[in-house]
Scaffold this motif. Sequence first.
Motif, PDB file in Angstrom:
ATOM      1  N   LEU A  78     -14.253  -9.090   6.166  1.00 41.47           N
ATOM      2  CA  LEU A  78     -15.515  -8.236   5.694  1.00 41.47           C
ATOM      3  C   LEU A  78     -14.687  -6.687   5.636  1.00 41.47           C
ATOM      4  CD1 LEU A  78     -17.801  -9.543   8.371  1.00 41.47           C
ATOM      5  CD2 LEU A  78     -17.907  -9.738   5.736  1.00 41.47           C
ATOM      6  N   GLY A  79     -13.705  -6.522   6.428  1.00 43.53           N
ATOM      7  CA  GLY A  79     -13.180  -5.120   6.114  1.00 43.53           C
ATOM      8  C   GLY A  79     -12.516  -4.840   4.697  1.00 43.53           C
ATOM      9  N   THR A  80     -11.838  -6.105   4.201  1.00 47.67           N
ATOM     10  CA  THR A  80     -11.354  -6.120   2.984  1.00 47.67           C
ATOM     11  C   THR A  80     -12.343  -6.126   1.832  1.00 47.67           C
ATOM     12  OG1 THR A  80      -9.357  -7.255   3.779  1.00 47.67           O
ATOM     13  CG2 THR A  80      -9.603  -7.276   1.498  1.00 47.67           C
ATOM     14  N   ALA A  81     -13.432  -6.995   2.059  1.00 51.04           N
ATOM     15  CA  ALA A  81     -14.495  -6.948   1.069  1.00 51.04           C
ATOM     16  C   ALA A  81     -15.074  -5.645   0.559  1.00 51.04           C
ATOM     17  CB  ALA A  81     -15.383  -8.129   1.297  1.00 51.04           C
ATOM     18  N   LEU A  82     -15.265  -4.990   2.011  1.00 53.73           N
ATOM     19  CA  LEU A  82     -16.227  -3.619   1.872  1.00 53.73           C
ATOM     20  C   LEU A  82     -15.185  -2.739   1.078  1.00 53.73           C
ATOM     21  CD1 LEU A  82     -18.423  -1.762   2.251  1.00 53.73           C
ATOM     22  CD2 LEU A  82     -17.524  -1.392   4.429  1.00 53.73           C
ATOM     23  N   ALA A  83     -13.543  -2.750   1.433  1.00 60.08           N
ATOM     24  CA  ALA A  83     -12.714  -1.805   0.647  1.00 60.08           C
ATOM     25  C   ALA A  83     -12.581  -2.114  -0.844  1.00 60.08           C
ATOM     26  CB  ALA A  83     -11.449  -2.024   1.426  1.00 60.08           C
ATOM     27  N   MET A  84     -12.525  -3.443  -1.150  1.00 60.49           N
ATOM     28  CA  MET A  84     -12.560  -3.978  -2.581  1.00 60.49           C
ATOM     29  C   MET A  84     -13.715  -3.497  -3.313  1.00 60.49           C
ATOM     30  SD  MET A  84      -9.405  -5.168  -3.135  1.00 60.49           S
ATOM     31  CE  MET A  84      -8.113  -6.157  -2.542  1.00 60.49           C
ATOM     32  N   ALA A  85     -14.670  -3.294  -2.646  1.00 60.63           N
ATOM     33  CA  ALA A  85     -15.944  -2.770  -3.629  1.00 60.63           C
ATOM     34  C   ALA A  85     -15.989  -1.520  -4.040  1.00 60.63           C
ATOM     35  CB  ALA A  85     -17.219  -3.012  -2.638  1.00 60.63           C
ATOM     36  N   LEU A  86     -14.801  -0.815  -3.358  1.00 58.82           N
ATOM     37  CA  LEU A  86     -14.852   0.731  -3.583  1.00 58.82           C
ATOM     38  C   LEU A  86     -13.290   0.998  -4.513  1.00 58.82           C
ATOM     39  CD1 LEU A  86     -15.668   2.098  -0.108  1.00 58.82           C
ATOM     40  CD2 LEU A  86     -17.179   1.796  -2.081  1.00 58.82           C
ATOM     41  N   ILE A  87     -12.798  -0.085  -4.998  1.00 66.76           N
ATOM     42  CA  ILE A  87     -11.492   0.338  -5.875  1.00 66.76           C
ATOM     43  C   ILE A  87     -11.640   0.785  -7.053  1.00 66.76           C
ATOM     44  CG2 ILE A  87     -10.402  -1.637  -4.766  1.00 66.76           C
ATOM     45  CD1 ILE A  87     -10.861  -3.447  -7.215  1.00 66.76           C
ATOM     46  N   GLY A  88     -13.294   1.047  -7.461  1.00 68.82           N
ATOM     47  CA  GLY A  88     -13.437   1.712  -8.779  1.00 68.82           C
ATOM     48  C   GLY A  88     -13.317   3.220  -8.421  1.00 68.82           C
ATOM     49  N   LEU A  89     -13.152   3.903  -7.113  1.00 71.38           N
ATOM     50  CA  LEU A  89     -13.112   5.430  -6.861  1.00 71.38           C
ATOM     51  C   LEU A  89     -11.912   5.778  -7.628  1.00 71.38           C
ATOM     52  CD1 LEU A  89     -14.073   5.265  -3.181  1.00 71.38           C
ATOM     53  CD2 LEU A  89     -15.602   5.970  -5.126  1.00 71.38           C
ATOM     54  N   PRO A  90     -11.846   6.996  -8.043  1.00 69.13           N
ATOM     55  CA  PRO A  90     -10.675   7.678  -8.574  1.00 69.13           C
ATOM     56  C   PRO A  90      -9.331   7.651  -7.798  1.00 69.13           C
ATOM     57  CG  PRO A  90     -12.462   9.045  -8.983  1.00 69.13           C
ATOM     58  CD  PRO A  90     -12.960   7.853  -7.886  1.00 69.13           C
ATOM     59  N   GLY A  91      -8.191   7.059  -8.325  1.00 68.53           N
ATOM     60  CA  GLY A  91      -7.194   6.967  -7.508  1.00 68.53           C
ATOM     61  C   GLY A  91      -7.133   6.174  -6.305  1.00 68.53           C
ATOM     62  N   PHE A  92      -8.100   5.169  -6.355  1.00 71.74           N
ATOM     63  CA  PHE A  92      -8.008   4.192  -5.455  1.00 71.74           C
ATOM     64  C   PHE A  92      -7.895   2.938  -5.899  1.00 71.74           C
ATOM     65  CE2 PHE A  92     -10.087   2.060  -1.518  1.00 71.74           C
ATOM     66  CZ  PHE A  92      -9.120   2.175  -0.621  1.00 71.74           C
TER      67      PHE A  92
ATOM     68  N   ALA B 257      -6.598  -0.369  -0.791  1.00 71.83           N
ATOM     69  CA  ALA B 257      -7.988  -1.002  -0.531  1.00 71.83           C
ATOM     70  C   ALA B 257      -7.727  -2.255   0.368  1.00 71.83           C
ATOM     71  CB  ALA B 257      -8.799  -1.349  -1.333  1.00 71.83           C
ATOM     72  N   LEU B 258      -6.583  -3.125   0.021  1.00 74.23           N
ATOM     73  CA  LEU B 258      -6.585  -4.354   0.986  1.00 74.23           C
ATOM     74  C   LEU B 258      -5.695  -3.782   2.416  1.00 74.23           C
ATOM     75  CD1 LEU B 258      -6.226  -7.400   1.180  1.00 74.23           C
ATOM     76  CD2 LEU B 258      -3.828  -7.159   0.083  1.00 74.23           C
ATOM     77  N   ALA B 259      -5.082  -2.703   2.215  1.00 77.65           N
ATOM     78  CA  ALA B 259      -4.046  -2.332   3.358  1.00 77.65           C
ATOM     79  C   ALA B 259      -5.127  -1.524   4.313  1.00 77.65           C
ATOM     80  CB  ALA B 259      -3.156  -1.212   2.862  1.00 77.65           C
ATOM     81  N   VAL B 260      -6.111  -0.965   3.721  1.00 80.33           N
ATOM     82  CA  VAL B 260      -7.072  -0.349   4.750  1.00 80.33           C
ATOM     83  C   VAL B 260      -8.251  -1.259   5.301  1.00 80.33           C
ATOM     84  CG1 VAL B 260      -8.922   1.210   4.656  1.00 80.33           C
ATOM     85  CG2 VAL B 260      -7.036   1.957   3.379  1.00 80.33           C
ATOM     86  N   GLY B 261      -8.570  -2.370   4.412  1.00 78.66           N
ATOM     87  CA  GLY B 261      -9.507  -3.307   5.110  1.00 78.66           C
ATOM     88  C   GLY B 261      -8.888  -4.149   5.954  1.00 78.66           C
TER      89      GLY B 261
END
Length: 440
Positions: free
Chosen positions: A355-369, A374-378
């Motif tokens: 769930l942490g990874t899925a939420l992080a992957m939903a935001l990979i469209g942010l500039p420079g991310f 995202a996988l590491a943070v999630g």
Amino acid sequence: MAQGPPATETAQLGELLRGRSFRMLLLVSALAGIPVSLLAFGFVSLEHWLQHGVWEWLPHQLGRSGPPWWWPLPALLLGGVLAALSISRLPGRGGHVPAHGLGLHATPPAALPGIVLAALASLPLGAVLGPEAPLMALGSGVALLCVARRDLPERARNVLGAAGAAAAISVIFGDPLVAGVLLIEAAGVGGPQLSVLLLPCLLAGGVGALVFTGFGRWSGFEIGALNLPTVPADHPPAVGDFLWGVPLAVLIACCAVPAVQLAGRLADLVERRTVPATVACATAVGGCAALYALTTGRSSAEAALSGQATLAQLAATPHAWSVGALLALVAFKGSAWVLSMGSLRGGPIFPALFLGTALAMALIGLPGFGPAPALAVGLAAGGATVLRLPLSAIVLATLLLGKDAADQLPLVIVSAVAAFATGELLRTPVARVGRSDRRR
């Protein structure tokens, strides 16, 4: 200049290592690692085989390419009934309630049948839980069963139970070092006491890893150990990754902590009327998965189960999900996770990582991310918040990131610390200042 341990601790450690009782404890831990690892291998293989049969083989036999949207409803209803009967009728009440964490207490051998049956009723049929907690209980109980001494001192029982748990959990993590770090950090010991726990756990885990690795290659059975065959390739973290990553870690903690607290309250309610409440919660888990399939048009299996297989898919092909599908997955699977933690049997770690990874992957469209940060943070934030063991979360995330771990390690560490600190602050009630104090 760094100083070594105090002379008194060094003397205590030397005396401990020379003691006959400790040498016997090491020997028993090593020997117990063999049957524990074999039984854990069998448990995970059976759970994986049943899951494959329910969610892949049976739909194909019915002429379906995958489970239809309504599939989780009868599957979870059956799982809820079987789990409720195991919890209410057998000793040990099916083992540790996942809403209360992993459960590190020594498991009485008499509770093992109920723990195994409750887990096999929950996990393959769609509970949003992982196999780690039942595995630890299985390892602890089998290790104590190998001794079969009623006069065994309490301290020795706890250490031997922890060693058995380390040998068993090594099966699913695929690495005895992760299991050893997790149990040691959870125990919160230091000094000579650390060696008392550390050496038997590492020894049992190492022997167990050797046995189940060799047995797995010889038998050809798939145990489904937690791993990510493919991770997104990316550059080392830049300033932008930290600017997005740290607030994201805080956000993950702010979502995960209330979910775990709500699951704890639900567990208290289920305790009062175990059978009907467990069946109702399990059916609601199936409803969450079915609604996800209806809403997104994707497979209902993505919102059910632990998320282990889907995590590997998400890491390999993060752009295969739209932002809306990922947010729907977090919402529906997150709700099913709360219901599962409060009523069924399993472990909370795997869904937290997913769930942490899925939420992080939903935001990979942010500039420079990108996907790799995202996988590491999630992984780091999800594990640190739910485990409440930041070092274990960092080690586990590093293991999963594989060859790219060195590049992402700074972001993993910062994210784990940020999520852990946020989670602990959310769990700590703010002291209210009385009127008399405010008047001063």
